[in-house]
Enzyme design. Structure first.
Site, PDB file in Angstrom:
ATOM      1  N   CYS A 184      47.278  50.670  81.942  1.00  0.00           N
ATOM      2  CA  CYS A 184      47.871  49.443  82.228  1.00  0.00           C
ATOM      3  C   CYS A 184      46.742  48.704  83.005  1.00  0.00           C
ATOM      4  O   CYS A 184      46.832  47.362  82.820  1.00  0.00           O
ATOM      5  CB  CYS A 184      49.200  49.485  82.548  1.00  0.00           C
ATOM      6  SG  CYS A 184      50.227  50.111  81.066  1.00  0.00           S
ATOM      7  N   CYS A 239      30.608  44.127  85.412  1.00  0.00           N
ATOM      8  CA  CYS A 239      32.096  44.207  84.451  1.00  0.00           C
ATOM      9  C   CYS A 239      33.238  44.080  85.628  1.00  0.00           C
ATOM     10  O   CYS A 239      33.012  43.696  86.853  1.00  0.00           O
ATOM     11  CB  CYS A 239      32.078  45.493  83.544  1.00  0.00           C
ATOM     12  SG  CYS A 239      32.002  46.984  84.583  1.00  0.00           S
TER      13      CYS A 239
END
Ligand SMILES: [Zn+2]
Lengths: 88, 601
Positions: free
Chosen positions: B346, B545
């Protein structure tokens, strides 16, 4: 003798992420072994899913496919590719 | 008469006892019949009894028909008579219950609730008898008192719920197939919830509200602000506090009558069995594969039903493992754990609150069905919930696998193992750190900051505008600043998905998601990445990233493509001269080390 049928392929979880789509269509033989279907899906049709092959379950028309089963497909049968979700 | 030492909840007081005493004589051998009845029925029965009492008032009260005939045995010792009396009462109770059982469908208490009632009645009788023995009273009155107490209890409520419980849980007592029996079972059950997060919060909340007697919560983590959008059992004021304690407080505010145990430890092979063995049902609300296999194996070893839920992004999965002979376990269905770098959690993939909320609530429902033994559970079926398209799909799972490593007939897992090793990833490394590149292929955030500064790239658009103002010495600046200037000074490519790029990025970064990168032809790659084609051009290419994993994959991918297909590009320069590097630790490290104003997520 196997004849080609058009089926629906649904992707869940990581498979959906890797395929960047929820559902697609494919035309494949209407009868084959579980192993043949697995090879077809993970090594021919959707190579992006190769990395999750061992962790996925396959279901045809809402029923789990076990190792030695023979797969029978009708037109528009639904093949689901389901990796486990682990978040919570 | 005091009820203090009568176990179980009481619905009577002294006044009631006396009233019952008046009615009791008329009830002869059916005294302890157990009946579920409406208030209306109860009134009718009361009136009938009173009428019969009035009618029979002149007749000889046949006390001998309700108490054992002990008068003839006056010579025997008190102890013996007491034992006989006790036996007689127990026998009568049994008879009454047998009758009740036979009459089940007509509205009498159904057989499945009898065990609770049997236990409750015999406890009442035992405790009353033991109190009686302490007092110096004759046997008749002892027996009369016992019957009075039993009568009172059974007449008001043929179950163990207190008046307070009946009131609190009334709306679920009214539900057919749950009812009083379901509530009794729930109130005397214990449920362990592993994970006090997005699934654990709603699941525990509904179970606490429903009155599960004991709830255990396992979690080692503390509450953080980015939990609160979905972990609705925690409150802002509890950020930084242990999740177990935060959730416990919240559950106790909701229902102070239940018992809650906090297990604020990392669940591992050493702690799991000891914690699990105290509970009837286990609920998997965890967030990683390693813990999921651990929970499964511990549940199998202790043979406890396991309610498993999981969620990510818009999707959820739900099933019940190890509930019934043929029901599979997690390993039967997923014998091979997914490779760690292919597990999205998550924290990486995100999740919507109502998705985990739905799955956690469904888990609570499965627990209630298992404990109350009502309804068909998801044992042997897997629910796939797709909140985005609004589809719910149920897949029939396999039966228990004869080859299963833990629940099969020849298990290889007979005690808990090291699940971090088994899964190749741990509980703590929610996002595994990849190390695919050599140090020469990487650049640290501090070094990158210096590098970009030396090439005149400012760290934010604001600074960029400021800088241009300085350059223009106060001349008015066009609001639509062309950032291509800074972009051209340094090649930084951001491999995150567009939704993450939209949250925040460095101004010089160009968004090229890794998925897109993977599918590009070599020509597209060269064009998109504006690879230097002339000798005097800068040879640096950087990838960044979120946390520094995908950026490494991008460097590797580009390197391989150029090596394999590089000769097809018409270029003045040798692609081997390119320096392709990733920014170590990504934006997370940038925020931690270089710019603490950069939004982290
Ligand atoms: Zn198993």
């Amino acid at each position: 003798m196997a004849t080609p049928v058009e089926i629906r392929v649904r992707f869940f979880g990581k498979a959906r992420e890797l395929m960047a789509c929820e559902e697609t269509r494919a035309t494949i033989p209407n009868t084959m072994s579980y192993q043949e279907l697995k090879n077809l899906i993970f090594h021919e049709l959707y190579i992006d899913l190769e990395s999750i092959e061992s962790a996925c379950i396959l279901a045809v028309d809402h029923t789990y496919l076990s190792d030695h089963s023979t797969v029978s497909l009708r037109p528009y049968s639904e093949v689901a590719i389901i990796p486990p979700l682990s978040g919570g | 008469m005091s009820d203090d030492c009568v176990p179980g909840p009481s619905t009577c007081n002294n006044g009631d006892d006396e009233k019952v005493g008046e009615l009791k004589e008329e009830r002869n051998s059916e005294t302890v019949l157990i009946k579920e009845e409406s208030n209306e029925d109860k009134m009718k029965r009361m009136n009938a009894l009173l009428n019969r009492k009035r009618k029979k008032a002149v007749e000889t009260p046949s006390e001998s028909s309700i108490v054992p005939s002990i008068d003839k045995e006056e010579d025997e010792g008190t102890k013996r008579r007491r034992d006989e009396a006790r036996q007689k009462i127990l026998w009568e109770t049994e008879r009454a219950k047998e009758r009740a059982e036979r009459m089940g469908p007509q509205g009498w208490v159904r057989p499945k609730s009898l065990n609770t009632n049997k236990e409750f009645l015999s406890r009442t009788i035992q405790s009353t008898l033991s109190r009686m023995q302490k007092r110096d009273r004759d046997d008749k009155s002892i027996i009369r008192s016992v019957i009075m107490v039993v009568l009172t209890k059974t007449m008001h409520a043929p179950h163990s719920l207190s008046k307070e419980q009946v009131g609190r849980y009334s709306r679920q007592l009214l539900v057919a197939d749950f009812g009083v029996t379901g509530q009794e079972r729930l109130s005397s059950s214990s449920v362990l919830i592993v994970g006090a997060g997005g699934l654990g919060c709603p699941c525990a909340t509904y179970l606490a509200a429903a009155g599960v007697g004991t709830i255990g919560i396992v979690d080692f983590d503390t509450v953080s602000l980015d939990n609160l959008h979905r972990q609705v059992g925690h409150k802002e004021k509890n950020v930084g506090k242990k999740k177990t304690e935060s959730l416990r407080d919240s559950l106790h505010e909701l229902n102070s009558s239940i018992h809650i145990n906090c297990h604020s430890v990392v669940l591992d092979r050493h702690s799991a069995l000891e914690i699990f063995k105290g509970y009837d049902v286990i609920v998997d609300c965890s967030d990683n594969p390693s813990t999921r296999y651990l929970i499964n194996d511990a549940s199998i070893l202790l043979n406890k039903p396991l309610v498993s839920g999981s969620a990510l992004r818009w999707e959820g999965q739900l099933t019940v493992y190890n509930y019934g002979e043929r029901c599979p376990c997690y390993r039967c269905v997923f014998p091979v754990p997914p490779s760690p770098h292919l597990v999205t959690n998550c924290a990486e993939g995100g999740v919507l609150g109502p998705i985990v909320g739905t799955m956690g609530s469904l888990q609570a429902l499965e627990v209630i069905k298992i404990i109350s033994q009502s309804g068909a559970t998801y044992a042997g079926r897997l629910l796939l919930f797709d909140g985005q398209s609004g589809k719910m799909t149920t897949v029939n799972l396999r039966e228990r696998s004869p080859k299963c490593a833990v629940c099969g007939p020849h298990p290889t897992v007979t005690e808990l193992i090291d699940y971090d090793v088994f899964c190749g990833s741990g509980v703590h490394d929610k996002t595994p750190d990849l190390k695919v590149l050599s140090p020469s292929e990487r650049v640290g955030v501090a070094e990158y900051a210096m590098l970009r500064k030396s090439r005149g790239v400012c760290s934010s658009i604001a600074q960029e505008i400021e800088g241009r103002k300085d350059e223009n010495e106060g001349k008015s600046v066009d609001s639509s600043i062309d950032l291509s200037l800074s972009q051209s000074r340094i090649r930084l490519f951001d491999t995150r998905p567009p939704c993450e790029f939209a949250i925040a990025s460095l101004p010089e970064a160009t968004n090229v998601p890794l998925d897109r990168l993977k599918n590009m032809s070599i020509d597209e790659l060269v064009k998109t990445l504006k690879l230097p084609m002339k000798k005097d051009e800068d040879k640096d290419v950087f990838f960044i990233c979120h946390r520094g994993n995908d950026s490494q994959l991008a460097v590797r991918l580009l390197g391989e493509r150029l090596t394999n297909e590089g000769e097809t590009i018409h270029s003045d320069i040798d692609t081997n001269q390119l320096r392709i590097r990733d920014v170590v630790g990504g934006y997370q490290a940038w925020a931690d080390i270089v710019d603490d104003s950069f939004p982290v997520y």
